[in-house]
Design an enzyme around this catalytic site. Structure first.
Site, PDB file in Angstrom:
ATOM      1  CG  ASP A 144      -2.199   0.861   0.933  1.00 56.81           C
ATOM      2  OD1 ASP A 144      -2.165   1.668  -0.017  1.00 56.81           O
ATOM      3  OD2 ASP A 144      -3.186   0.758   1.683  1.00 56.81           O
ATOM      4  CD  GLU A 159      -6.608   6.127   2.540  1.00 56.59           C
ATOM      5  OE1 GLU A 159      -5.577   6.511   3.096  1.00 56.59           O
ATOM      6  OE2 GLU A 159      -6.627   5.774   1.353  1.00 56.59           O
TER       7      GLU A 159
HETATM    8  C1  BGC Z   1      -5.177   3.057   0.256  1.00 54.26           C
HETATM    9  C2  BGC Z   1      -5.410   1.956  -0.733  1.00 54.26           C
HETATM   10  C3  BGC Z   1      -5.371   2.527  -2.128  1.00 54.26           C
HETATM   11  C4  BGC Z   1      -4.076   3.253  -2.370  1.00 54.26           C
HETATM   12  C5  BGC Z   1      -3.947   3.854  -3.743  1.00 54.26           C
HETATM   13  C6  BGC Z   1      -3.959   3.872  -0.089  1.00 54.26           C
HETATM   14  O1  BGC Z   1      -3.870   4.975   0.733  1.00 54.26           O
HETATM   15  O2  BGC Z   1      -5.021   2.497   1.542  1.00 54.26           O
HETATM   16  O3  BGC Z   1      -6.629   1.329  -0.461  1.00 54.26           O
HETATM   17  O4  BGC Z   1      -5.552   1.508  -3.058  1.00 54.26           O
HETATM   18  O5  BGC Z   1      -3.963   4.289  -1.420  1.00 54.26           O
HETATM   19  O6  BGC Z   1      -4.733   4.966  -3.896  1.00 54.26           O
HETATM   20  C1  BGC Z   2      -3.656   9.815  -2.402  1.00 50.34           C
HETATM   21  C2  BGC Z   2      -4.472   8.585  -2.105  1.00 50.34           C
HETATM   22  C3  BGC Z   2      -3.808   7.796  -1.061  1.00 50.34           C
HETATM   23  C4  BGC Z   2      -3.530   8.641   0.147  1.00 50.34           C
HETATM   24  C5  BGC Z   2      -2.743   7.859   1.141  1.00 50.34           C
HETATM   25  C6  BGC Z   2      -3.460  10.601  -1.137  1.00 50.34           C
HETATM   26  O1  BGC Z   2      -2.680  11.721  -1.372  1.00 50.34           O
HETATM   27  O2  BGC Z   2      -4.285  10.588  -3.353  1.00 50.34           O
HETATM   28  O3  BGC Z   2      -4.605   7.779  -3.233  1.00 50.34           O
HETATM   29  O4  BGC Z   2      -4.619   6.719  -0.740  1.00 50.34           O
HETATM   30  O5  BGC Z   2      -2.820   9.827  -0.184  1.00 50.34           O
HETATM   31  O6  BGC Z   2      -2.536   8.510   2.350  1.00 50.34           O
END
Ligand code: BGC
Ligand code: BGC
Length: 766
Positions: free
Chosen positions: A309, A526
């Site tokens: 991830d 998130e």
């Molecule tokens: C998320 C994932 C996601 C990835 C790409 C991460 O922060 O936990 O679920 O696929 O970002 O965007």
């Molecule tokens: C991205 C997301 C990712 C996240 C992780 C963002 O800046 O756009 O895809 O999941 O950061 O913390």
């Protein structure tokens, strides 16, 4: 000139190596395994490490550090050629400018062309995106309900269709890989990713996650896209509901609750697994060889790619501090089983560190080859060497206005009626309808997170196709009625403004035939969505109470990705409709349910507590714990009463389906409608046998869901439903407190129930 010369030299070199003919890896008629081995032995270490590297597309854009201008040739060269990077992703929100389907295709084609034409061996890149409820980052794409709503719809076939439709859109933009489905469970409403899950039940989640993989990948990956089962394992049960937090999990709990959805996606041949960003029992999952290799590969038999991830190798030392250097973190994660690192910003730092770890003998060449072999295999399976580009012209046509009936069907099927004193459906054509609340005419709220941007649609941003709840009601009623809309809660101002708005609502309500209050959550994703007490705003709660006090039958519509703490509102509302995060078709779906055009049938895929002090609370918890939810798992009302009769439970000798449950369902109402039959099983007591080798079985769960089926019944109709119960549903993890004994079918007495009907069966699997 330089490029042409280089290309010419490459052609000569390749031809020379293969004795004048095409190299084996370019020959589509050879078996994939042979092509992979041929290519692998031509690659330098730097090229191999590049395949293990994934970079965010914004690193290829603009001229400054973070601007999102057009693709920049210099950076394409640095990332794709100098660092040999083999994979690009769009994180939430990383779209081209302008954000149109065609521009996406043009962007991915340009990147692909650069990689194919300028890298020494012409290896295509694989591009990944989070298309978790439709192709949700593309402006103009139809947005489907988030998974939590689909779990309420409990329709395996529907999930497969939605996934298939999404895959077609994704592929039309030159993208071959989706970071979904989520196979985590929604076990803690405080967690900011609850809505991305298929709810709290491992069997329901397994069935739907598996359907998503089937829909995305299809029978042949050349037509589909690679799916990702995420986030392996035990994500979402971190302490205090914190995203990327520390989970304390027993082996028994892991094996009983958290393994099954991942086993199910692996069983469907899921191409990729993404690990949990958090820690379990103090070990970050990205550093766990036990989980990423012993369990995932050896026990579960996964053969595809493990992608990390976002930044998770960095987190091993920066956040979790299990090493004091990035290089050590790289060594630990790659050796644990990470095949590709979602870096996603600094390619050189990662490739350099891995290079040094290989030279120092920390990471073996065999381990690198193993990872690259898996990645190349996936690229061949997807047909990328033969068919690397998408048709730019076709993308707009394919995506704009697509799948609207499917989106409506999904939203309708998810609608869950929690309570109803008879006010719904609002049958008699009302003359005057009052629609109140900040979520009533709010596209951002009905879409939730992971829509256009990571945290949902930014304020004042153009939005995807959408019918708001207000618009849906207006459209439904047409010109014959008056629909008033009041926000009810002032956007700013203090106590006086709130009071004035409240009074305006009461005045308007006096002349209304129906009062519909639409409330919800601002979008989030998130950790930004973690809440210790997820609830409505105080002013919103007060508004409902004042309307009720004035004698109105309040119809409350909730647009939310999780159960909110609404216990004190239940007595002040005449009806509550849980709409989840329904996406594009929200307004039409809600209107059709409120006015009786559609008979709601959704059933809660989680337990809805009175207060967070009851957590954790799940329908399948230990039988000794009091289960006292506000609304239970599986709760959901319809406009028709459905009656069960003739429940029969038969043992089968088949290996996979061990029991056949048969029940008659009658629609006793005067409306047609869907109904979801749920079969639960429980062990009245278990049969642990004493003896020299004691094999303890854990005490019984309160109940488990072992089968379900969504059916349609016309008014008055009776249908006989057969539900086979799979062997896996009656397994227990044996052993003492560590739960490290074999998992086996539990012999002895089982009680099966459908509604209030019960039958017991004595099963002997010995
Ligand atoms: C998320 C994932 C996601 C990835 C790409 C991460 O922060 O936990 O679920 O696929 O970002 O965007
Ligand atoms: C991205 C997301 C990712 C996240 C992780 C963002 O800046 O756009 O895809 O999941 O950061 O913390």
């Amino acid at each position: 000139m330089k490029v042409i010369l280089a290309a010419y030299l490459i052609v000569l070199l390749i031809k020379g190596m293969a004795g004048g003919s095409e190299p084996a890896y370019r020959d589509p008629d050879r078996p994939i395994e042979e092509r992979v081995e041929d290519l692998l032995q031509r690659m330098t270490l730097a090229e191999k490490i590049g395949q293990m590297t994934q970079i965010e597309v914004t690193r290829l854009m603009g001229s400054g550090q973070w601007d999102r201008g057009p693709l920049n040739e210099d950076w394409l060269q640095t990332v794709l050629v100098d660092h040999h990077v083999g994979s690009i992703l769009s994180g939430g929100g990383s779209a081209p400018i302008p954000n149109t389907p065609q521009a996406w295709t043009a962007m991915t084609n340009t990147i692909q062309r650069h990689a194919m034409e300028n890298s020494r061996l012409g290896i295509p890149i694989i591009y990944g995106v989070d298309a978790v409820h439709g192709h949700n980052t593309v402006l103009g794409a139809t947005i489907f309900p988030h998974n939590i709503g689909l779990a309420a719809a409990a329709n395996v076939d529907l999930v497969e269709k939605l996934a298939h439709a999404t895959a077609g859109d994704v592929r039309a933009t030159g993208i071959h890989w989706n970071f979904g489905p989520v196979a985590d469970l929604g076990l803690d409403l405080r967690w900011g990713r609850f809505y991305e899950t298929f709810g709290e039940d491992p069997y329901l989640a397994s069935s739907l996650a598996a359907a998503s993989v089937r829909g995305q990948q299809g029978a042949d990956l050349k037509q589909g896209i690679a799916a990702t089962g995420k986030h392996f394992l035990g994500y979402g049960v971190a302490l205090q509901g914190q995203d990327r937090g520390d989970a304390s999990l027993s082996l028994r709990e892991l094996r009983t609750i958290h393994y099954p959805p991942f086993e199910a996606v692996i069983d469907q041949g899921v191409s990729v697994i993404m690990p949990n960003s958090g820690t379990i029992n103090g070990i970050p999952v990205h550093a766990s060889r036990q989980l990423l290799t012993d369990v995932l590969r050896d026990d579960m038999g996964f053969t595809g790619v493990v992608v990390s991830d976002w930044e998770d190798i960095h987190k091993l030392y920066q956040t979790y501090k299990i090493t004091d250097s990035f290089a050590d973190a790289v060594g630990i994660a790659i050796n644990a089983g990470v095949d590709m690192y979602m870096v996603p910003h600094d390619a050189a730092q990662f490739t350099g560190a891995l290079h040094r770890q290989v030279e120092a003998g920390v990471v073996s060449m065999e381990r690198v080859d193993e990872a690259v072999r898996r990645i190349l295999t996936l690229k061949f399976e997807l047909g990328l060497f033969e068919d690397p580009y998408a048709e730019t012209e076709a993308a707009d046509e394919r995506i704009f206005d697509a799948h609207r009936p499917l989106a409506l069907r999904a939203a309708l099927e998810s609608m869950t009626l929690l309570q109803n004193n008879g006010v719904l459906p609002l049958g008699v054509e009302p003359q005057r309808v009052l629609v109140i609340g900040p979520a009533a005419h709010n596209v951002r709220v009905q879409m939730g997170g992971w829509t256009i941007d990571w945290q949902g649609i930014p304020e004042n941003h153009p939005h995807p196709p959408a019918v708001t709840i207000l618009e849906g009601i207006e459209n439904w009623l047409g010109t014959g009625a008056v629909v008033d809309h009041l926000r009810g809660i002032p956007e700013q101002g203090g106590h006086n403004a709130v009071e004035a708005a409240g009074e305006a609502v009461l005045t308007a309500a006096d002349g209304a035939d129906a009062v519909i209050v639409v409330l919800g959550e601002e979008p989030y994703a998130e950790g930004e969505g973690d809440r210790l007490e997820p609830r409505l705003a105080r002013e919103e709660e007060q508004l409902i109470k004042s309307l009720a006090a004035a004698g109105h039958d309040v119809v409350l519509v909730l647009l939310s990705g999780r159960p909110l703490l609404i216990a004190e509102l239940v007595d002040h509302t005449a009806a509550i409709l849980m709409a989840y995060l329904p996406g594009t078709a929200a307004g039409d779906a809600v209107a059709q349910v409120l006015f009786g055009e559609y008979n709601p049938a959704g059933r809660l895929p989680f337990s809805w507590p009175f207060h967070t002090g009851q957590l954790p609370m799940h329908h399948n918890g230990p039988h000794t714990i009091q289960y006292d939810p506000l609304f239970a798992f599986g709760h959901g009302l319809s406009y028709s009463p459905f009656r069960y009769s003739g429940l029969v439970v038969e043992g089968l000798s088949s290996e996979r389906a061990v029991v056949q449950v048969t029940v008659d369902v009658t629609n006793e109402g005067d409306r047609d409608g869907d109904h979801i039959v749920q079969v639960f099983a429980r062990q009245p007591s278990v049969r642990s046998t004493a003896g020299p080798a004691v094999l303890l079985e854990p005490m019984p769960q309160r109940q488990r869901l072992v089968g379900f089926q969504r059916i349609h019944l016309n008014a008055g109709e009776t249908v006989t439903v057969d539900i086979p119960v799979a062997a896996e549903q009656l397994m227990v993890v044996t052993g003492d407190v560590f739960g490290d004994g074999p998992k086996r079918m539990a012999s002895g007495r089982w009680e099966f129930s459908v509604g209030s009907l019960r039958r017991t069966a004595d099963l002997d699997f010995q």
